[in-house]
Scaffold this motif. Structure first.
Motif, PDB file in Angstrom:
ATOM      1  N   SER A 103      73.074-115.268  20.911  1.00 15.90           N
ATOM      2  CA  SER A 103      72.065-115.301  19.858  1.00 15.90           C
ATOM      3  C   SER A 103      72.742-115.475  18.509  1.00 15.90           C
ATOM      4  O   SER A 103      73.920-115.182  18.330  1.00 15.90           O
ATOM      5  CB  SER A 103      71.234-114.019  19.866  1.00 15.90           C
ATOM      6  OG  SER A 103      72.068-112.909  19.619  1.00 15.90           O
ATOM      7  N   ARG A 104      71.956-115.972  17.553  1.00 16.12           N
ATOM      8  CA  ARG A 104      72.464-116.141  16.203  1.00 16.12           C
ATOM      9  C   ARG A 104      72.636-114.787  15.525  1.00 16.12           C
ATOM     10  O   ARG A 104      72.189-113.751  16.020  1.00 16.12           O
ATOM     11  CB  ARG A 104      71.495-117.002  15.383  1.00 16.12           C
ATOM     12  CG  ARG A 104      71.346-118.408  15.939  1.00 16.12           C
ATOM     13  CD  ARG A 104      72.632-119.196  15.856  1.00 16.12           C
ATOM     14  NE  ARG A 104      72.458-120.566  16.314  1.00 16.12           N
ATOM     15  CZ  ARG A 104      73.415-121.480  16.298  1.00 16.12           C
ATOM     16  NH1 ARG A 104      74.612-121.181  15.863  1.00 16.12           N
ATOM     17  NH2 ARG A 104      73.184-122.704  16.741  1.00 16.12           N
ATOM     18  N   ALA A 105      73.287-114.792  14.382  1.00 17.99           N
ATOM     19  CA  ALA A 105      73.520-113.553  13.648  1.00 17.99           C
ATOM     20  C   ALA A 105      72.200-112.875  13.322  1.00 17.99           C
ATOM     21  O   ALA A 105      71.212-113.516  13.009  1.00 17.99           O
ATOM     22  CB  ALA A 105      74.292-113.845  12.366  1.00 17.99           C
ATOM     23  N   SER A 106      72.211-111.566  13.427  1.00 19.51           N
ATOM     24  CA  SER A 106      70.993-110.795  13.208  1.00 19.51           C
ATOM     25  C   SER A 106      70.895-110.335  11.770  1.00 19.51           C
ATOM     26  O   SER A 106      71.895-110.021  11.131  1.00 19.51           O
ATOM     27  CB  SER A 106      70.969-109.583  14.138  1.00 19.51           C
ATOM     28  OG  SER A 106      69.903-108.735  13.822  1.00 19.51           O
ATOM     29  N   ASP A 129      74.514-109.610  20.063  1.00 24.10           N
ATOM     30  CA  ASP A 129      74.900-111.019  20.133  1.00 24.10           C
ATOM     31  C   ASP A 129      74.667-111.607  21.519  1.00 24.10           C
ATOM     32  O   ASP A 129      74.913-112.787  21.746  1.00 24.10           O
ATOM     33  CB  ASP A 129      76.375-111.197  19.743  1.00 24.10           C
ATOM     34  CG  ASP A 129      77.317-110.468  20.692  1.00 24.10           C
ATOM     35  OD1 ASP A 129      76.868-109.523  21.383  1.00 24.10           O
ATOM     36  OD2 ASP A 129      78.510-110.819  20.732  1.00 24.10           O
ATOM     37  N   ASP A 130      74.172-110.796  22.457  1.00 24.87           N
ATOM     38  CA  ASP A 130      73.882-111.288  23.794  1.00 24.87           C
ATOM     39  C   ASP A 130      72.453-111.812  23.840  1.00 24.87           C
ATOM     40  O   ASP A 130      71.533-111.196  23.285  1.00 24.87           O
ATOM     41  CB  ASP A 130      74.068-110.156  24.813  1.00 24.87           C
ATOM     42  CG  ASP A 130      73.909-110.636  26.241  1.00 24.87           C
ATOM     43  OD1 ASP A 130      74.901-111.099  26.819  1.00 24.87           O
ATOM     44  OD2 ASP A 130      72.778-110.565  26.768  1.00 24.87           O
ATOM     45  N   VAL A 131      72.270-112.938  24.520  1.00 24.44           N
ATOM     46  CA  VAL A 131      70.952-113.573  24.553  1.00 24.44           C
ATOM     47  C   VAL A 131      69.909-112.659  25.187  1.00 24.44           C
ATOM     48  O   VAL A 131      68.780-112.555  24.706  1.00 24.44           O
ATOM     49  CB  VAL A 131      71.034-114.912  25.325  1.00 24.44           C
ATOM     50  CG1 VAL A 131      69.646-115.445  25.623  1.00 24.44           C
ATOM     51  CG2 VAL A 131      71.820-115.933  24.507  1.00 24.44           C
ATOM     52  N   VAL A 132      70.260-111.987  26.260  1.00 18.23           N
ATOM     53  CA  VAL A 132      69.299-111.114  26.943  1.00 18.23           C
ATOM     54  C   VAL A 132      68.942-109.921  26.069  1.00 18.23           C
ATOM     55  O   VAL A 132      67.770-109.575  25.892  1.00 18.23           O
ATOM     56  CB  VAL A 132      69.862-110.642  28.298  1.00 18.23           C
ATOM     57  CG1 VAL A 132      68.931-109.629  28.944  1.00 18.23           C
ATOM     58  CG2 VAL A 132      70.071-111.826  29.226  1.00 18.23           C
ATOM     59  N   ARG A 138      66.566-115.727  16.226  1.00 14.98           N
ATOM     60  CA  ARG A 138      67.916-115.603  16.760  1.00 14.98           C
ATOM     61  C   ARG A 138      68.035-116.258  18.138  1.00 14.98           C
ATOM     62  O   ARG A 138      69.128-116.614  18.577  1.00 14.98           O
ATOM     63  CB  ARG A 138      68.319-114.127  16.839  1.00 14.98           C
ATOM     64  CG  ARG A 138      67.553-113.371  17.895  1.00 14.98           C
ATOM     65  CD  ARG A 138      68.089-111.975  18.167  1.00 14.98           C
ATOM     66  NE  ARG A 138      67.821-111.082  17.075  1.00 14.98           N
ATOM     67  CZ  ARG A 138      68.749-110.524  16.331  1.00 14.98           C
ATOM     68  NH1 ARG A 138      70.016-110.790  16.564  1.00 14.98           N
ATOM     69  NH2 ARG A 138      68.445-109.706  15.361  1.00 14.98           N
ATOM     70  N   LEU A 139      66.895-116.407  18.845  1.00 19.55           N
ATOM     71  CA  LEU A 139      66.888-116.986  20.181  1.00 19.55           C
ATOM     72  C   LEU A 139      66.298-118.390  20.200  1.00 19.55           C
ATOM     73  O   LEU A 139      65.987-118.909  21.271  1.00 19.55           O
ATOM     74  CB  LEU A 139      66.084-116.096  21.132  1.00 19.55           C
ATOM     75  CG  LEU A 139      66.610-114.681  21.332  1.00 19.55           C
ATOM     76  CD1 LEU A 139      65.623-113.862  22.136  1.00 19.55           C
ATOM     77  CD2 LEU A 139      67.961-114.694  22.014  1.00 19.55           C
ATOM     78  N   LEU A 140      66.128-118.995  19.036  1.00 14.73           N
ATOM     79  CA  LEU A 140      65.467-120.292  18.973  1.00 14.73           C
ATOM     80  C   LEU A 140      66.212-121.344  19.775  1.00 14.73           C
ATOM     81  O   LEU A 140      65.612-122.082  20.574  1.00 14.73           O
ATOM     82  CB  LEU A 140      65.328-120.731  17.507  1.00 14.73           C
ATOM     83  CG  LEU A 140      64.657-122.080  17.276  1.00 14.73           C
ATOM     84  CD1 LEU A 140      63.241-122.087  17.843  1.00 14.73           C
ATOM     85  CD2 LEU A 140      64.631-122.416  15.787  1.00 14.73           C
ATOM     86  N   GLU A 141      67.493-121.464  19.596  1.00 20.13           N
ATOM     87  CA  GLU A 141      68.263-122.464  20.336  1.00 20.13           C
ATOM     88  C   GLU A 141      68.179-122.211  21.839  1.00 20.13           C
ATOM     89  O   GLU A 141      67.983-123.146  22.629  1.00 20.13           O
ATOM     90  CB  GLU A 141      69.732-122.440  19.888  1.00 20.13           C
ATOM     91  CG  GLU A 141      70.606-123.440  20.634  1.00 20.13           C
ATOM     92  CD  GLU A 141      72.073-123.336  20.245  1.00 20.13           C
ATOM     93  OE1 GLU A 141      72.899-123.967  20.917  1.00 20.13           O
ATOM     94  OE2 GLU A 141      72.386-122.612  19.266  1.00 20.13           O
ATOM     95  N   TYR A 142      68.288-120.947  22.249  1.00 17.85           N
ATOM     96  CA  TYR A 142      68.223-120.618  23.676  1.00 17.85           C
ATOM     97  C   TYR A 142      66.851-120.945  24.246  1.00 17.85           C
ATOM     98  O   TYR A 142      66.742-121.516  25.343  1.00 17.85           O
ATOM     99  CB  TYR A 142      68.548-119.142  23.871  1.00 17.85           C
ATOM    100  CG  TYR A 142      68.437-118.683  25.311  1.00 17.85           C
ATOM    101  CD1 TYR A 142      69.431-118.981  26.229  1.00 17.85           C
ATOM    102  CD2 TYR A 142      67.342-117.959  25.741  1.00 17.85           C
ATOM    103  CE1 TYR A 142      69.338-118.577  27.550  1.00 17.85           C
ATOM    104  CE2 TYR A 142      67.232-117.546  27.063  1.00 17.85           C
ATOM    105  CZ  TYR A 142      68.234-117.847  27.956  1.00 17.85           C
ATOM    106  OH  TYR A 142      68.129-117.454  29.259  1.00 17.85           O
ATOM    107  N   ASP A 143      65.778-120.595  23.534  1.00 18.42           N
ATOM    108  CA  ASP A 143      64.423-120.860  24.033  1.00 18.42           C
ATOM    109  C   ASP A 143      64.176-122.352  24.222  1.00 18.42           C
ATOM    110  O   ASP A 143      63.603-122.789  25.224  1.00 18.42           O
ATOM    111  CB  ASP A 143      63.383-120.272  23.075  1.00 18.42           C
ATOM    112  CG  ASP A 143      63.326-118.760  23.122  1.00 18.42           C
ATOM    113  OD1 ASP A 143      63.835-118.187  24.108  1.00 18.42           O
ATOM    114  OD2 ASP A 143      62.803-118.150  22.173  1.00 18.42           O
ATOM    115  N   LEU A 144      64.614-123.149  23.247  1.00 21.84           N
ATOM    116  CA  LEU A 144      64.377-124.592  23.330  1.00 21.84           C
ATOM    117  C   LEU A 144      65.181-125.240  24.451  1.00 21.84           C
ATOM    118  O   LEU A 144      64.650-126.036  25.235  1.00 21.84           O
ATOM    119  CB  LEU A 144      64.707-125.254  21.993  1.00 21.84           C
ATOM    120  CG  LEU A 144      63.881-124.826  20.770  1.00 21.84           C
ATOM    121  CD1 LEU A 144      64.233-125.683  19.570  1.00 21.84           C
ATOM    122  CD2 LEU A 144      62.388-124.900  21.059  1.00 21.84           C
TER     123      LEU A 144
END
Length: 625
Positions: free
Chosen positions: A495-498, A332-335, A159-165
């Motif tokens: 984050s992406r949908a869980s 849905d929050d990144v943190v 779910r955090l892949l885009e944010y991590d990259l």
């Protein structure tokens, strides 16, 4: 020849048609591959980049190299192959947006190869199968001599892949480490020697963790101005803060600085010594009264009690020490998407009517089966903690984010002492009245959660001090700082949908039953008080002395028997209530499992049977005709 063509005319036309269709498809694919048109038809838009990601990629000033280390073949576990492909597809999407400023290289680090040596130099961590084989799935981002590595790309953080990259790319492109300010009424950064307590203290684990990723600059609690080079201010327990310090924070927020404030109505770990030796001390409290009022935020001097997230059991049952799980977080929050548990000890709650221009989003909240209790009852546990419990029936915000354009809490300018004459502001630096652009402030109503005693377990292993996080408290604070200290474009990422779907119906049933349970307790307590008052009146009316008062009259005996009968009936109803709750919960869980596991195969089977019957009926009609 003509007879042959006539005889096989249908076959020839079919062959020509197939060849023509093949050529059309080839031409269409070629034209489509050259056209800059993309369509994401996946549920959740997995391959559609967010606006913040696109902005970071398009603003790259120099080429950034992305090295993707992916083991191919049988060494890669089957369950990870689709995720590895997902990573490759996302990196490829990054490349199509960034263009020449993003260089992507893919390596297959086979055993004893140069690619494996390169992976280890870039900090990649090998993962091992049960057979002993190793595989790699990681990524390294570099620009000049700056490097950011993700040693293991785990599906648990999909779910955090885009944010991590994109965070790794943004960090590699930054020339300096972000600078943050730390302003606290507690010795977060450690204390050499305190003449009041005659003790020294080590820095909190939080401070050491922050220093690994940021340049941490101390800010005095009496500061009248926040340095211009500080873009993020972490404020922890601003007890007894004065007007001038609040004004400095106000101007900091208005000029675009981002604020993370941990306040607390009952700081358990910060207790002043008692007035008499041997007596317990009083816990301190903190708030931002003037800023909160300007932002439309209130925090009562009370502590949250929640029977759904309560800690302990038996006589150690403490509803004011909350063990929060994923159902309490904004997923849905990144943190919050990367947090599994939080220990929220003796914390408060907010009530918010945001000021004009501000929007509020709740990051952490209590269950509806919660209430606010006086600080005098904060540490009560066991049966005493639930004697007068009356749930409010609504979620209480424990941590929230304010976003938008902030207005000053000091419309008359910088506060001055009453005895002093106001001095004009220096030329060219008039007080700010409103922020020029949208900004972000994060508020959390608990400070104890950051203390080492609540956040980590410190162990001595072979003479070395090993710190093990006991929950997600530090990750929560670090995630907030990291997000606000990053590029402004990353603040819009979610984050992406869980795939996590809690059994909310079961939880609501439990909460409803618990409300009835505590209602019965309150009813029993009222009946006890009523009966006690009646007994006192009967004894007083009889005029009996102290000794005679020990002998109950027939009326008193009848009243006592009546009370005992009511107690027995209430206990029986409570027992039946718990039994019905357990049965209803088990039934709901069973039906949910049946629906999730057996319903879809059953529908497919029924659909197959229906199609078979329909075809058989059509064949029967064709035969009859």
């Amino acid at each position: 020849m003509k007879p042959f063509l006539k005889k096989h005319e249908a076959l020839v036309y079919s062959a020509v048609g197939l060849v023509a269709l093949f050529l059309v498809l080839v031409a269409f694919n070629y034209l489509a591959s050259t056209a800059p048109v993309r369509a994401d038809l996946t549920e959740g838009k997995l391959y559609t980049l967010s606006g913040g990601t696109k902005k970071v990629l398009k603003n790259l000033q120099a080429p950034v190299k992305v090295k993707l280390y992916v083991t191919t073949g049988e060494a890669m576990p089957v369950q990870l192959r689709s995720y590895a492909q997902r990573v490759e597809d996302l990196v490829r999407e990054f490349k199509s947006t960034a263009g020449a400023n993003l260089v992507v290289e893919k390596y297959n680090p086979r055993p004893d190869s140069e690619e494996e040596d390169a992976a280890q130099l870039d900090g990649m961590e090998p993962q091992q199968l049960a057979s002993g084989e190793q595989f790699y799935l990681g990524l390294a981002v570099s620009q000049l001599d700056r490097k950011q590595s993700i040693p293991v790309l785990s599906p648990a953080r999909e779910r955090l892949l885009e944010y991590d990259l994109i965070r790794a790319i943004a960090r590699a492109g930054a020339a300096e480490r972000p600078k943050i300010g730390l302003m606290s009424g507690l010795p977060v950064l450690g204390e050499r020697f305190n003449p009041m307590t005659r003790q020294s203290s080590e820095p909190w684990v939080l401070a050491n963790e922050l220093r690994r990723d940021f340049e941490v600059k101390p800010v005095n609690m009496t500061a009248q101005e926040i340095d211009k080079d500080i873009n993020v201010l972490l404020l922890i327990h601003p007890r007894d803060i004065d007007e001038k310090a609040e004004y400095a924070i106000d101007q900091f927020v208005l000029r675009g600085g981002k604020l993370i404030a941990f306040v607390d109505p009952y700081a358990y770990f910060d207790q002043a010594p008692g007035p008499i030796p041997g007596m317990p001390g009083m816990a301190s409290s903190s708030t931002l009264p003037r800023l909160f009022k300007a932002w439309g935020v209130q925090m009562e001097p009370k502590v949250v009690a929640d029977v759904v997230f309560a800690s302990g059991g038996g006589q150690r049952y403490t509803p004011t020490v909350l063990s929060l799980n994923r159902t309490a977080f904004a997923r849905d929050d990144v943190v919050m998407a990367q947090i599994e548990t939080l220990l929220y000890a003796f914390g408060g709650a907010f009530s918010v009517k945001p000021a004009e221009g501000l929007a509020v989003s709740e990051l952490v909240k209590s269950s509806p089966n919660s209430m606010l209790v006086d600080t005098a009852q904060a540490t009560v546990s066991g049966d005493g903690a639930t004697k007068s419990f009356q749930p409010g029936g609504k979620n209480l915000p424990l941590a929230l984010r304010l976003a938008g354009k902030f207005k000053t809490a000091f419309p008359d300018g910088k506060p001055v002492e009453k005895a002093a004459k106001p001095k004009p502001a220096p030329a060219g630096e008039p007080p700010l009245k409103e922020s020029a652009r949208d900004n972000v402030v994060v508020l959390v109503a608990d400070v104890d959660m950051l203390q080492d005693g609540a956040a980590v377990d410190v162990q001595e292993v072979f003479g070395r001090r090993v710190v093990v996080p006991s929950n997600g408290n530090l990750a929560f604070a670090q995630g907030l700082v990291e997000q606000l200290a990053s590029d402004d474009s990353l603040l819009s990422l979610k984050s992406r949908a869980s795939a996590f779907r809690p059994l909310t119906v079961v939880r609501e049933m439990e909460a409803q039953a618990q409300a009835q349970y505590f209602g019965k307790i309150k009813e029993l307590e009222d009946e006890l008080q009523k009966t006690t008052d009646t007994l006192q009146k009967l004894q007083k009316g009889s005029g009996a002395g102290a000794k005679a008062g020990q002998i109950l009259s027939p009326e008193q005996q009848a009243e006592m028997e009546n009370f005992r009968r009511k107690v027995a009936e209430t206990r029986k109803s409570l027992k039946d209530l718990r039994k019905n709750l357990r049965q209803d919960s088990e039934r709901m869980v069973f039906l949910t499992k049946i629906a999730n596991i057996a319903l879809m195969p059953l529908l497919v089977a029924l659909l197959g049977i229906g199609i078979a019957l329909l075809r058989r009926r059509q064949q029967a009609r064709a035969t009859a005709a």
